[in-house]
Each structure stands twice: as structure tokens, then as C-alpha cells.
Write an enzyme that holds these catalytic residues in place. Sequence first.
Site: not given
Ligand code: PGA
Length: 258
Positions: A13-15, A99, A171, A177, A216
Site C-alpha cells: 500500500n504505497w499510500k 482503510h 489493521e 505507521g 508496522s
Molecule cells: P504501515 O501501514 O505498514 O506503514 O504500518 C500499513 C497500512 O496502513 O496498510
Amino acid sequence: MIQKTTKKLVVANWKMHGNLKQNAALLTDFVENLAHLTHTKVVVCAPYPYLGQLQNLLQSTHIAWGAQNVAKNEVGAFTGEVSAAMLRDFGATYVIIGHSERATAYCESDENVATKFVQAKKHGLTPILCVGETLIEREAGVMEMVVSKQLDTIINAHGAAVFADAVISYEPIWAIGTSLAATPEQAKNMHLFIRNKITNLNLDAANRLKILYGGSVTPQNAVQLFLVENINGGLIGKCSLNAQAFESICHAAEAAST
Ligand code: PGA
């Protein structure tokens, strides 16, 4: 119960990160180093403008691609929205739905999420539905109730059968994050809870459902997490922007499923 789906799924997930140059470098690296995996499906979910680039660089490879959101409507006067059919036009086969970053920043309701989920399925996209609790909810011990309610919005409107061949990503919001991933034990309990909930309603759908863990995930914790029963892979944010880290995570998935 024992899950029937053994092949792992690892989703980047590159956001809202990347540009043409950086994406090309990452994708070329992924293709070079992940093409040989046979027990792990790899998917890259990028911002909308780069779907054409993903299509160019990933078609005829084993890596699939997708988006991070989709419109709940079919077509029409919805400025700024992107429909499921448009995603299909660019070869996307997956889409992340609900999300928590969208729920918090853009007031995405559970009802919207449910509509988007079925809209994705209707167009042959595999929805990756994100569910999870806040830290306050976990500390209050109500995490299963919270996740159950998120799933109920879809189940009550469309039935549990819609989870066949779909993906749920657990999640915990406190783990996204933050460098504070759920422990294998915490993840194990929630994944079992989700699998059992769907099993009680529709055994076939439960057997065909993949449940990912997100929050994470790193090369260090992926090995242990992916060995947990009912963890069928991961949704990877930060570490998917680093070729080496993401590839190590994919290799951990491959090792866990062989
Ligand atoms: P992260 O994000 O791996 O940076 O914690 C996961 C996500 O939001 O899908």
C-alpha cells in the site's frame, strides 16, 4: 478452524507516495526479485494516476496491481471519484476498501465501505477490506466487538457469501505507521475471531476468504506473523516503499507457505 487457503498474499500500500521515476525503480526491482515466488501472490496498490504505469510495467509478470479506493457509484456526476470499471480499464484486479486513514480523514462511513465492497466485486475486483480497532478500544477490551460491527454492516446488507474470494485485512489502528505491530498472539486471536465469525455464517465463503495482517509489518516481524494460523499474508505500508524491505517480507511469506 484451520484455514483452507494456503497461498499467501502480500499487498504493497504505497499510500500517497511515489512519482514516475521512483515507481519505475521499485517496480523493476520487484519484478526482478519476486518473479520466482510460487506460493505468494504479490500486489501493488498505488495512487490512481500511476495505474497506467503499473499496467505497463507489471503486465505479463506475476505481480498484480490495484487502487487504494473506489467510488461507490457506477458512473455519473461525481467529481473527483474513480469508478470500479475505470480501475478495470487499467488492468487493476485489487482495491483497498475502508482503510482507517480514509475513515478518519475523509469521514468514510461503514455504509459507504459496504457499498464500495460490493461495487468492487461486481466489477471483478478483489476487495481488500480493512478492519481494526483504536488503542482506546483495545485497552477497553472491546476490539472484537468493534471489528464484528464493521463486518456486520456488510453482512447485514449483502450477506456473508460476499466474502468468498475477498480479502479482509486486520489493521489495528494503533499499529499503523507506529512501528508498534500487533504481537503474533494478538493477531492470532483476532484472525481466528474473524474466520470463526464468517465460518458460522457461510463455511464456503470462510474457506475462500484471505485474512491479512497490516500495521508496522517489517522484515523482522513478518517471519513470525506469517507463521500464525489464519494469517494469510500482509498489507504493507512503509516497508513497501523500500525494495529490499518489501522483498524480504514477500520472501518471509513464501517461506511460511511452503
Ligand atoms: P504501515 O501501514 O505498514 O506503514 O504500518 C500499513 C497500512 O496502513 O496498510
